[in-house]
Enzyme design. Structure first.
Site, PDB file in Angstrom:
ATOM      1  N   THR A  83      18.457  61.065  38.309  1.00  0.00           N
ATOM      2  CA  THR A  83      19.761  61.414  38.153  1.00  0.00           C
ATOM      3  C   THR A  83      20.833  61.814  39.502  1.00  0.00           C
ATOM      4  O   THR A  83      21.459  60.477  39.634  1.00  0.00           O
ATOM      5  CB  THR A  83      19.614  63.013  37.578  1.00  0.00           C
ATOM      6  OG1 THR A  83      19.604  62.990  36.100  1.00  0.00           O
ATOM      7  CG2 THR A  83      21.369  63.415  37.120  1.00  0.00           C
ATOM      8  N   GLN A 190      13.015  54.478  34.006  1.00  0.00           N
ATOM      9  CA  GLN A 190      12.480  53.430  32.885  1.00  0.00           C
ATOM     10  C   GLN A 190      10.923  52.672  32.632  1.00  0.00           C
ATOM     11  O   GLN A 190       9.744  52.057  32.490  1.00  0.00           O
ATOM     12  CB  GLN A 190      12.493  54.097  31.758  1.00  0.00           C
ATOM     13  CG  GLN A 190      12.607  55.003  31.244  1.00  0.00           C
ATOM     14  CD  GLN A 190      11.925  55.909  29.953  1.00  0.00           C
ATOM     15  OE1 GLN A 190      10.716  56.106  30.518  1.00  0.00           O
ATOM     16  NE2 GLN A 190      12.807  57.097  29.780  1.00  0.00           N
ATOM     17  N   THR A 250      16.446  68.982  53.522  1.00  0.00           N
ATOM     18  CA  THR A 250      14.710  68.912  53.640  1.00  0.00           C
ATOM     19  C   THR A 250      14.082  68.180  52.846  1.00  0.00           C
ATOM     20  O   THR A 250      14.025  68.738  51.836  1.00  0.00           O
ATOM     21  CB  THR A 250      13.504  70.342  53.815  1.00  0.00           C
ATOM     22  OG1 THR A 250      15.262  71.046  55.002  1.00  0.00           O
ATOM     23  CG2 THR A 250      12.745  69.989  54.357  1.00  0.00           C
ATOM     24  N   CYS A 336      18.492  64.657  26.597  1.00  0.00           N
ATOM     25  CA  CYS A 336      18.927  65.324  26.860  1.00  0.00           C
ATOM     26  C   CYS A 336      19.789  65.367  26.274  1.00  0.00           C
ATOM     27  O   CYS A 336      20.791  66.433  26.510  1.00  0.00           O
ATOM     28  CB  CYS A 336      19.505  64.309  28.163  1.00  0.00           C
ATOM     29  SG  CYS A 336      18.358  63.065  29.120  1.00  0.00           S
TER      30      CYS A 336
END
Length: 412
Positions: A83, A190, A250, A336
């Protein structure tokens, strides 16, 4: 105790939803453990051994990711997942080149985070073309060629669709974009580690990768950003300038190490996994279709990744079937959007009738799926589809030869 606080005694359903997420490969966990305990240095600390050993582990992981896709390690930027990578690719390229270029091309069946990034860019004054797909889920290359405008900066087309498993003609799209000197981004979450992907061969300029779709940890991914011809991005996240200034913060060494190992294992086992998964998928589809009439397979039969199977069972509510199959973890589309009662926008884009879209189930077959699990799923599926149809007045009418489309339903 188990996750339900029941001492682990309750039987959990068997898992057939690998498009949503995959279990961690034990080899991945083994590689991560040292960096969660003894080797806890910040990989960006340059003044002591704790930092150096973490940095070395991070750079090894970068090489492992790069090797899987034929890239240079310097072209791999660690992110929190696909994402974020998709957001970086679309917003980053659009904003960097915005003084000259204001147009983007994508497809109607992309993952939500690509579509939402595009919608967001439209509010900033960019124009977006959302290409339709054919009945089989693939884009028409003629539509793509016709969509280019003099100020197109980016084309974004996913490699393998997360709901119906179709594989877009990435090679050809890459060629078309390179000819026109337009950057090509693909969301390969995917596809990576499951089918061969080579960024040079396919002329891909940016690519999004996710850890938890390839038996790696959740919360980590990567974006591939080509160096020649060089792609420039405006970073989304500002800070200490880590990851070539494109993604400050980081780098979480244990997660990066896990992603690296997951990529290496996937590279070693890709051929074996693909063959096994193809056989299991064939078994599942053949058995269901031979026992149950009026089942439609969504998406092209040939151009696809076999581990993602989306079937519509006419005259059965998908939700009812999912509830009936409670001892198998399945889904009716993307994780989702599974809370909404809207039928899947991917199925709508391939022209699936509303009622068929509502009766679709996605079966995911992965590295750890067994033949017994497939057979159990098939047997339960057949049993419940037959049972639910027997309860359906629509099914009864169809058996009596009534064409449902000809009926005028009265509104009460």
């Amino acid at each position: 105790s188990g996750p339900n606080g029941d001492g682990g005694g309750a039987l959990r359903p068997l898992y057939m939803d690998v498009q949503a997420t995959t279990p961690l490969d034990p080899r991945v966990l083994d590689s991560m453990l040292p960096y969660l305990t003894a080797y806890y240095g910040n990989p960006h600390s340059r003044t002591h051994a704790y930092g150096w050993e973490s940095e070395a582990a991070m750079e090894k992981a970068r090489r492992q990711v790069a090797d899987l896709i034929g890239a240079d390690p310097r072209e791999i930027i660690f992110t929190s997942g696909a994402t974020e990578s998709n957001n970086m690719a679309l917003k980053g390229v659009a904003r960097f080149y915005k003084s000259r270029k204001k147009h983007i091309i994508t497809t109607q069946t992309e993952h939500k985070c690509v579509l939402d990034s595009c919608r967001f860019l439209e509010t900033e004054g960019f124009r977006v073309t959302y290409l339709p797909v054919k009945k089989n889920g693939l884009i028409d290359l003629k539509d793509l060629e016709a969509a280019f405008q003099p100020d197109t900066s980016l084309v974004s087309v996913m490699t393998v669709n997360n709901e119906i498993g179709v594989k877009q003609p990435i090679h050809e799209i890459g060629e078309i974009c390179r000819e026109r000197k337009v950057f090509f981004h693909t969301d390969a979450a995917q596809a990576i580690g499951k089918i061969p992907v080579d960024v040079n061969d396919m002329k891909i300029d940016l690519m999004s990768i996710s850890g938890h779709k390839i038996y790696g940890p959740k919360g980590v991914g990567a974006i591939y950003v080509r160096r020649r011809p060089r792609v420039r991005l405006e970073p989304l996240q500002s800070g200490g300038g880590q990851e070539r200034g494109l993604r400050s913060g980081t780098v979480p060494t244990p997660l990066a190490v896990g992603l690296g190992t997951a990529c290496e294992v996937a590279q070693q086992e890709m051929e074996y996994d693909h063959k096994r998964i193809s056989q299991l998928a064939e078994r599942l589809v053949t058995k269901i279709m031979s026992e149950v009439p009026d089942v439609v397979m969504n998406g092209d039969r040939e151009h696809r990744y076999p581990g993602c199977i989306n079937l519509s069972f006419a005259y059965v509510e998908g939700e009812s079937l999912l509830m009936a199959l409670k001892d198998v973890a399945l889904s009716s589309g993307s994780a989702c959007t599974s809370a909404s009662l809207e039928p899947s926008y991917v199925l709508r884009a391939i022209g699936t009738d509303e009622d068929l879209a509502h009766s679709s189930i996605r079966f995911g077959i992965g590295r750890f799926t067994t033949e017994e699990e497939v057979d159990y799923t098939v047997q339960k599926c057949i049993q419940h589809v037959k049972r639910l149809r027997e309860m359906s007045p629509l099914w009864e009418m169809v058996q009596d030869g009534i064409d449902l489309k000809s009926i005028k339903w009265t509104q009460h």
